[in-house]
Motif scaffolding. Structure first.
Motif, mmCIF file in Angstrom:
data_model
loop_
_atom_site.group_PDB
_atom_site.id
_atom_site.type_symbol
_atom_site.label_atom_id
_atom_site.label_comp_id
_atom_site.label_asym_id
_atom_site.label_seq_id
_atom_site.Cartn_x
_atom_site.Cartn_y
_atom_site.Cartn_z
ATOM 1 N N VAL A 66 0.859 -1.182 0.000
ATOM 2 C CA VAL A 66 0.000 0.000 0.000
ATOM 3 C C VAL A 66 0.895 1.231 0.000
ATOM 4 C CG1 VAL A 66 -1.673 1.318 1.329
ATOM 5 C CG2 VAL A 66 -1.928 -1.150 1.120
ATOM 6 N N VAL A 67 0.650 2.148 -0.934
ATOM 7 C CA VAL A 67 1.430 3.380 -1.063
ATOM 8 C C VAL A 67 0.481 4.551 -0.962
ATOM 9 C CG1 VAL A 67 3.026 4.704 -2.475
ATOM 10 C CG2 VAL A 67 3.094 2.200 -2.533
ATOM 11 N N CYS A 68 0.648 5.391 0.054
ATOM 12 C CA CYS A 68 -0.176 6.587 0.226
ATOM 13 C C CYS A 68 0.386 7.715 -0.637
ATOM 14 C CB CYS A 68 -0.215 7.003 1.695
ATOM 15 S SG CYS A 68 -0.993 5.782 2.783
ATOM 16 N N ASP A 69 -0.517 8.638 -1.024
ATOM 17 C CA ASP A 69 -0.091 9.726 -1.904
ATOM 18 C C ASP A 69 0.943 10.625 -1.250
ATOM 19 O OD1 ASP A 69 -2.980 10.488 -4.014
ATOM 20 O OD2 ASP A 69 -1.706 8.730 -3.839
ATOM 21 N N ASP A 70 0.895 10.763 0.068
ATOM 22 C CA ASP A 70 1.880 11.616 0.745
ATOM 23 C C ASP A 70 3.123 10.843 1.141
ATOM 24 O OD1 ASP A 70 0.284 11.673 4.039
ATOM 25 O OD2 ASP A 70 0.823 10.030 2.700
ATOM 26 N N ASN A 71 3.215 9.550 0.672
ATOM 27 C CA ASN A 71 4.389 8.700 0.906
ATOM 28 C C ASN A 71 4.630 8.402 2.391
ATOM 29 O OD1 ASN A 71 5.131 8.431 -1.827
ATOM 30 N ND2 ASN A 71 6.086 10.458 -1.787
ATOM 31 N N GLU A 72 3.631 8.598 3.227
ATOM 32 C CA GLU A 72 3.733 8.237 4.633
ATOM 33 C C GLU A 72 3.107 6.861 4.845
ATOM 34 O OE1 GLU A 72 5.776 11.609 5.558
ATOM 35 O OE2 GLU A 72 5.319 9.930 6.891
ATOM 36 N N HIS A 74 0.806 5.408 6.652
ATOM 37 C CA HIS A 74 -0.367 5.470 7.518
ATOM 38 C C HIS A 74 -1.024 4.108 7.668
ATOM 39 C CE1 HIS A 74 0.096 9.776 7.353
ATOM 40 N NE2 HIS A 74 -0.083 9.804 6.039
ATOM 41 N N LEU A 75 -0.942 3.277 6.614
ATOM 42 C CA LEU A 75 -1.687 2.021 6.575
ATOM 43 C C LEU A 75 -0.730 0.856 6.396
ATOM 44 C CD1 LEU A 75 -4.573 3.211 4.239
ATOM 45 C CD2 LEU A 75 -4.634 3.075 6.731
ATOM 46 N N HIS A 76 -1.197 -0.336 6.760
ATOM 47 C CA HIS A 76 -0.400 -1.554 6.641
ATOM 48 C C HIS A 76 -1.269 -2.659 6.046
ATOM 49 C CE1 HIS A 76 2.231 -4.889 7.447
ATOM 50 N NE2 HIS A 76 1.285 -5.471 8.173
ATOM 51 N N LEU A 77 -0.730 -3.369 5.059
ATOM 52 C CA LEU A 77 -1.447 -4.473 4.424
ATOM 53 C C LEU A 77 -0.887 -5.793 4.949
ATOM 54 C CD1 LEU A 77 -3.473 -5.559 2.364
ATOM 55 C CD2 LEU A 77 -1.661 -5.443 0.624
ATOM 56 N N ASP A 78 -1.739 -6.582 5.605
ATOM 57 C CA ASP A 78 -1.356 -7.909 6.100
ATOM 58 C C ASP A 78 -1.426 -8.891 4.931
ATOM 59 O OD1 ASP A 78 -2.183 -9.808 9.072
ATOM 60 O OD2 ASP A 78 -0.969 -10.326 7.339
ATOM 61 N N LEU A 79 -0.260 -9.339 4.448
ATOM 62 C CA LEU A 79 -0.217 -10.218 3.276
ATOM 63 C C LEU A 79 -0.768 -11.608 3.571
ATOM 64 C CD1 LEU A 79 3.281 -9.266 1.834
ATOM 65 C CD2 LEU A 79 1.045 -8.368 1.220
ATOM 66 N N LEU A 80 -0.868 -11.975 4.840
ATOM 67 C CA LEU A 80 -1.375 -13.315 5.176
ATOM 68 C C LEU A 80 -2.894 -13.364 5.155
ATOM 69 C CD1 LEU A 80 1.048 -14.215 8.100
ATOM 70 C CD2 LEU A 80 1.219 -14.850 5.686
ATOM 71 N N THR A 81 -3.543 -12.229 5.489
ATOM 72 C CA THR A 81 -5.011 -12.225 5.555
ATOM 73 C C THR A 81 -5.644 -11.310 4.523
ATOM 74 O OG1 THR A 81 -4.999 -10.436 7.195
ATOM 75 C CG2 THR A 81 -4.865 -12.702 8.025
ATOM 76 N N GLY A 82 -4.872 -10.380 3.980
ATOM 77 C CA GLY A 82 -5.452 -9.401 3.048
ATOM 78 C C GLY A 82 -6.113 -8.251 3.770
ATOM 79 N N ASP A 83 -5.961 -8.173 5.127
ATOM 80 C CA ASP A 83 -6.596 -7.101 5.895
ATOM 81 C C ASP A 83 -5.800 -5.821 5.763
ATOM 82 O OD1 ASP A 83 -7.610 -9.266 8.648
ATOM 83 O OD2 ASP A 83 -8.542 -8.874 6.696
#
Length: 755
Positions: A66-72, A74-83
């Protein structure tokens, strides 16, 4: 009621406008989510894989992120669950200030193949800020002649929350003179106005102190207060007046601090203290008060701190002019900040592949995004790399670029590339940012071992010691590592009759060739074999070269006498007519040598004779001839020693064997027949032979001596031969033979007995 209904209707209109703006910015492929601000880290937002129709295992294999527009982050993608999870506490006010809705744009990036999914996260406001007044005390000067119903503008409170959590109402502490009236500014904000409810009397009460309370719409509501000091003045019937209600000014964002911006001036027709005007900022936010200041006497506005166009593009400043009698008038100053090219482009690397195999084509080297916080031409950027490199840049999505190898690389040609990504804006002056990437090309086993020549010719002298280093057949490999490690082996011979395994060995590490045993030129003069080097790369590559070994002759064979026969059981007898003339062919010595070249060049020499000068031996063909006429005084029996010698050179050897030329000697013995019935005997010439004739088996010249008898006959006798055994020098040998009768005819051949 009418005022309240108008406020609600206006709020709804503003909300609809924000929603429509959000919908216009999002493409049809956008996915929308929402989360309350200050949500705990790790909180669940949504199952992004399910919403996008992707399998969970596909997230890891395609390196989803996940890449935010402000390059911060803020979010995290759990590759094991897709959450999709909250990676940090989100402060809506910090992210969006007063903008509503507060939308955090982000993309999910997938590779192999490259794919983007655009999404939005709406940050919902919570009531975490209380209304605050910037001034702890508000001072209002009111003339005692002010009529009932007159309104006085009040400083508004600030509330960082939005929507229903924002500032909603004002109240004032209970008093008999004033009440609060809410005024809507038209931009979604409300301002308090103090309304005079009962006339003031300066002489009765020169000052009043009230408490102004600001309330937000949260549940439960939050509040803030400030003190209001009302000074009751004597009559002042003229308020200050500005020549214009709106002032506009443009200022560059790099204007130095302390610079003069503008001067505002109001006039008051009153005299004395009532005509003296003071200037202040009115309803000014904290940003305005930090950035600008006004001279209360002259109305000059100066810059107090640095401007930043990327943060705030314009300021709306309300200026109030108040005379000494407490009457006031307002004007508006609009300050527009002009952008300058003061921000270089920013490069954010999402992924980098620093090692690529040389046989891969169109390999993704890097994925990155660029942005420039400036606007217009100052914010328009161009990406480039060096022209001479086998790579190219490709725009993929929005402000994302990929760096790709345009063709399969060759590590042997170049093993490392230093790539400089240059991002340049179009402003004046142009600013640029460079990002360096070092790409290493890993080796692939694509080069077989190669020889400098297709065939090699080696020369090995016969009788050399075993394990002799005869030469090398070395190959080179352009690959590296295990792919460049070469193992040498002997390939099966082309001629199956050649016992290659017993002749030659090869060092598997360096290609050095060794003779396994001593070679015999007379048995094997030359042989061929192939050398096959193979590397260790998967798959192993190999080549081959032809090696021809020439065996150099050594003088290791003594001359061998073919005639007279060496295995005759009786000595020979040659008869020479006494009337034979000079040059008469008595016999011919026939010999061969197993060597070759000059080692096999034979020469014949008469070493010893009973009567020197009577017989001679031709050096090149071994013919024994009379040198002159025979006389009556010449002996009837003559003994000759004939030397047969090759032309070899002694080879150099650690064994010290055969250091000299091998010589073979033939002794010719002349016998004269005493009678037809008598048996003649041959005797060895008296006296020692030369020393070089003594050794036939040791070092030195190869030699072999033979002794012959030649009998001279005076009558007609039959041609009979008497064969003698070889005579070893310095050892007496008894004559064994039979008498040959005298005969007037002479024999013209020798008899030999070689053992």
């Amino acid at each position: 009621m009418e005022i309240g209904g108008a406020l609600v209707l206006r709020k709804r209109q503003v909300l609809i406008i924000f929603v429509l703006l959000g919908l216009s910015q999002a493409g049809p492929e956008s996915v929308r989510y929402s989360v309350a601000e200050e949500t705990e880290i790790g909180s669940f937002v949504a199952n992004l894989a399910r919403d996008l129709g992707l399998g969970v295992e596909e997230l890891s294999s395609r390196e989803a992120r996940v890449v935010c527009d402000d390059n911060e982050k803020h979010l995290h993608l759990d590759l094991l669950t897709g959450d999709l999870l909250v990676n940090e506490k989100l402060d809506r006010e910090e992210l969006c200030d007063s903008t509503e809705p507060c939308v955090l744009h982000f993309q999910m990036v997938l590779e192999n193949p490259l794919q983007f999914f655009r999404a939005e996260l709406h940050i919902k406001d919570i009531n975490d800020h209380s209304p605050t007044f910037l001034d702890k005390e508000i001072v209002i000067k009111i003339s005692e002649s002010t009529i009932i119903g007159t309104t006085f503008l009040m400083e508004s409170a600030q509330d960082l929350d939005v929507g229903s959590n924002s500032l909603q109402n004002y109240t004032v502490s209970p008093n008999s003179h004033f009440y609060i009236k809410i005024q809507d500014s038209g931009d979604g904000k409300i301002y308090p106005e103090l309304v005079l409810h009962r006339a003031l009397d300066h002489e009765e009460e020169p000052e009043l102190r009230l408490t102004l309370i600001a309330l937000d719409g949260g549940s439960p509501p939050r509040s803030g207060t400030t003190s209001v000091l009302i000074k009751v003045l004597d009559i002042n019937d003229n308020a200050p007046e500005f020549p214009q209600r709106l002032y506009e000014v443009q200022i560059l964002e790099d204007t130095p601090v302390g610079s003069w911006i503008i001067t505002v001036s109001a006039k008051d027709l009153d005299a004395g203290n009532h005509g003296k005007i003071s200037y202040t900022f009115f309803h000014a936010s904290e940003d305005i008060r930090k950035t600008f200041e006004i001279n209360p006497l002259s109305g000059e506005v100066h810059l107090r701190s640095h401007l930043d166009f990327e943060a705030i593009q314009s300021y709306i400043i309300n200026i109030q002019a108040t005379d000494g009698g407490g009457l006031s008038e307002e004007c508006t100053l609009l300050v527009k900040v002009i952008d300058i090219n003061d921000n270089p482009p920013e490069v954010t690397m999402s992924s980098i592949t620093k090692i690529i195999p040389e046989n891969a084509s169109e390999t993704l080297v890097a994925l990155f995004s660029v942005r420039d916080q400036d606007t217009g031409e100052n914010g328009r950027v161009v990406c480039s790399i060096q022209d001479y490199l086998p790579f190219f840049l490709k725009r993929t999505f929005k402000n994302f670029f990929t760096l790709v190898a345009e063709k399969a690389l060759d590590r042997e040609e170049r093993a490392e590339y230093n790539i400089t990504i240059t991002v340049t804006d179009m402003g004046t002056p142009r600013l640029k940012t460079e990002h360096n990437i070092t790409v290493l090309v890993s080796d692939v086993n694509d080069n077989a071992p190669a020889f400098t020549q297709t065939s090699y010719t080696l020369s090995v002298r016969e009788n050399s010691s075993p394990a002799l280093h005869t030469g090398s057949a070395c190959a080179t490999v352009r690959d590296a590592g295990a792919n460049a490690q070469v193992t040498y082996s002997l390939l099966p011979p082309l001629d199956p009759h050649v016992p290659l395994a017993s002749l030659v060995s090869i060092n598997p590490d360096n290609g050095h060739l060794f003779a396994l045993r001593s070679l015999d030129y007379e048995a094997l003069r030359a042989f061929e074999f192939r050398v096959g080097p193979a590397d260790r790369g998967p798959p192993a590559l190999s080549s081959q070269a032809l090696v021809r070994v020439l065996v150099a002759d050594d003088n290791d064979n003594a001359p061998f006498v073919l005639y007279p026969l060496q295995n005759a059981s009786a000595p020979c007898t040659e008869l020479v007519p006494r009337a034979a003339e000079a040059g008469y062919l008595v016999t011919k010595v026939v010999a061969v040598d197993g060597d070759s070249g000059q080692n096999a060049w034979l020469s014949y020499q008469l070493l010893k004779a009973t009567e020197p000068g009577l017989f001679g031996v031709w050096a090149h063909n071994g013919e024994v001839r009379t040198a002159r006429l025979l006389g009556e005084r010449d002996a009837a029996k003559h003994r000759l020693v004939v030397l047969v010698k090759d032309n070899g050179e002694p080879p150099l050897s650690v064994s010290s064997l055969f250091l000299f030329s091998v010589l073979v000697f033939v002794a010719v013995r002349l016998c004269r027949r005493d009678g037809a019935a008598s048996v003649g005997r041959c005797s060895v010439p008296e006296g020692p032979f030369p020393g070089h004739l003594l050794d036939v088996s040791g070092t030195g010249t190869l030699s072999q001596s033979y002794q012959y008898e030649v009998c001279l006959t005076g009558g007609t006798g039959t041609n009979e031969f008497k064969f003698l055994k070889p005579i070893i020098p310095n050892l007496p040998v008894q004559d064994t033979g039979r008498h040959i009768g005298e005969n007037e005819n002479f024999r013209n051949s020798f008899g030999f007995n070689i053992q």
